[in-house]
Write a protein that holds these residues in place. Sequence first.
Motif, short mmCIF file in Angstrom:
data_model
loop_
_atom_site.label_atom_id
_atom_site.label_comp_id
_atom_site.label_asym_id
_atom_site.label_seq_id
_atom_site.Cartn_x
_atom_site.Cartn_y
_atom_site.Cartn_z
N LYS A 28 0.82 -1.22 0.00
CA LYS A 28 0.00 0.00 0.00
C LYS A 28 0.84 1.26 0.00
O LYS A 28 0.41 2.29 -0.51
CB LYS A 28 -0.96 -0.01 1.18
N THR A 29 2.04 1.20 0.58
CA THR A 29 2.90 2.39 0.59
C THR A 29 3.86 2.43 -0.59
O THR A 29 4.52 3.44 -0.80
CB THR A 29 3.73 2.46 1.89
N GLY A 30 3.95 1.32 -1.32
CA GLY A 30 4.88 1.27 -2.45
C GLY A 30 6.32 1.07 -2.03
O GLY A 30 7.24 1.28 -2.82
N SER A 31 6.53 0.64 -0.80
CA SER A 31 7.88 0.42 -0.29
C SER A 31 8.34 -0.99 -0.61
O SER A 31 7.55 -1.93 -0.60
CB SER A 31 7.89 0.64 1.23
N ASP A 32 9.65 -1.14 -0.83
CA ASP A 32 10.18 -2.49 -1.06
C ASP A 32 10.48 -3.19 0.26
O ASP A 32 10.71 -4.39 0.29
CB ASP A 32 11.43 -2.45 -1.95
N GLY A 33 10.48 -2.45 1.37
CA GLY A 33 10.68 -3.05 2.68
C GLY A 33 12.09 -3.47 2.99
O GLY A 33 12.34 -4.16 3.97
N ILE A 34 13.04 -3.04 2.20
CA ILE A 34 14.45 -3.39 2.44
C ILE A 34 15.13 -2.19 3.09
O ILE A 34 15.30 -1.14 2.47
CB ILE A 34 15.16 -3.77 1.13
N TYR A 35 15.49 -2.36 4.37
CA TYR A 35 16.08 -1.27 5.14
C TYR A 35 17.36 -1.77 5.80
O TYR A 35 17.35 -2.73 6.55
CB TYR A 35 15.11 -0.78 6.22
N THR A 36 18.45 -1.10 5.51
CA THR A 36 19.74 -1.38 6.13
C THR A 36 19.84 -0.51 7.38
O THR A 36 19.61 0.70 7.30
CB THR A 36 20.89 -1.08 5.16
N SER A 37 20.18 -1.12 8.51
CA SER A 37 20.07 -0.42 9.79
C SER A 37 20.81 0.91 9.84
O SER A 37 20.31 1.86 10.42
CB SER A 37 20.52 -1.33 10.94
N GLY A 38 21.98 1.02 9.26
CA GLY A 38 22.76 2.25 9.34
C GLY A 38 22.46 3.28 8.27
O GLY A 38 22.96 4.40 8.34
N GLU A 39 21.67 2.92 7.29
CA GLU A 39 21.33 3.85 6.21
C GLU A 39 20.18 4.77 6.63
O GLU A 39 19.38 4.43 7.49
CB GLU A 39 20.94 3.09 4.95
N SER A 40 20.08 5.90 5.97
CA SER A 40 18.99 6.84 6.23
C SER A 40 17.90 6.69 5.18
O SER A 40 18.19 6.47 4.00
CB SER A 40 19.51 8.29 6.20
N TYR A 41 16.66 6.81 5.65
CA TYR A 41 15.49 6.71 4.77
C TYR A 41 14.58 7.89 5.07
O TYR A 41 14.64 8.50 6.13
CB TYR A 41 14.77 5.38 4.99
N SER A 42 13.72 8.16 4.13
CA SER A 42 12.83 9.31 4.22
C SER A 42 11.88 9.21 5.41
O SER A 42 11.27 8.16 5.66
CB SER A 42 12.01 9.39 2.92
N ASP A 43 11.76 10.33 6.12
CA ASP A 43 10.76 10.40 7.19
C ASP A 43 9.37 10.17 6.62
O ASP A 43 8.53 9.54 7.27
CB ASP A 43 10.80 11.78 7.88
N ASP A 44 9.13 10.67 5.41
CA ASP A 44 7.82 10.50 4.78
C ASP A 44 7.48 9.02 4.60
O ASP A 44 6.33 8.62 4.74
CB ASP A 44 7.75 11.23 3.43
N GLU A 45 8.51 8.21 4.30
CA GLU A 45 8.27 6.77 4.15
C GLU A 45 7.86 6.15 5.49
O GLU A 45 6.92 5.35 5.55
CB GLU A 45 9.52 6.07 3.60
N LEU A 46 8.52 6.57 6.56
CA LEU A 46 8.15 6.07 7.88
C LEU A 46 6.72 6.48 8.23
O LEU A 46 5.93 5.66 8.70
CB LEU A 46 9.12 6.58 8.94
N PHE A 47 6.40 7.74 7.99
CA PHE A 47 5.06 8.23 8.32
C PHE A 47 3.99 7.53 7.48
O PHE A 47 2.89 7.25 7.97
CB PHE A 47 4.98 9.75 8.18
N ALA A 48 4.31 7.22 6.23
CA ALA A 48 3.37 6.49 5.38
C ALA A 48 3.14 5.08 5.93
O ALA A 48 2.00 4.59 5.97
CB ALA A 48 3.87 6.43 3.94
N LEU A 49 4.21 4.42 6.35
CA LEU A 49 4.08 3.09 6.94
C LEU A 49 3.21 3.14 8.20
O LEU A 49 2.31 2.32 8.38
CB LEU A 49 5.46 2.51 7.28
N VAL A 50 3.48 4.12 9.06
CA VAL A 50 2.70 4.26 10.28
C VAL A 50 1.23 4.50 9.95
O VAL A 50 0.33 3.92 10.58
CB VAL A 50 3.27 5.37 11.19
#
Length: 178
Positions: A28-50
């Motif tokens: 639903k968010t269009g995310s691939d769900g692949i997150y490397t712990s030390g990398e930075s990702y968009s706050d907007d992506e986090l808010f969309a997931l929430v």
Amino acid sequence: MKGVIFNVLEELVIETAGMAAWNSILNKTGSDGIYTSGESYSDDELFALVGEICIALDMPAEKVVGIFGEYLFDQLDARHPDFTANASDLKSFLISVDTVIHGEVLKLYTNPNLPRFEYQDKGEKQLTMLYRSPRKLCILAEGLVRGAAKRFGNEVSIEHPVCMHNGADHCQLDVSIA
């Protein structure tokens, strides 16, 4: 936002609602769900997931973010037990967050974009925490405080009389420790 936050959010959703729910949220968010712990990702992506988690669990954002804060504390403590090992009690731990804990986080991650805390010691069992962050994740901070309280064997009540969501330049968390 660092990938470790996304990783822990994924763990919470899978533990609470299952892998199918997490995959649906990602779709639903269009995310691939692949997150490397030390990398930075968009706050907007986090808010969309929430936002999608709130829909999937039929819970308001404040409740989801607060629960996530408690869970996040447990998971971060499990990953970095040295952060809490030197604190003798909850209050001393909370006071160490901005200088000691965030100092250690800066060693682990490049540009973590951490919130800032100031403290007003109100007595043996009272602490006021002034929270500042452009992300306005004060409810997450409340959850983290509740998670820390559990870790140290305390109960807390938190009043939130000043909030950035109401136009203030900071949030005020009045923590009473039982």
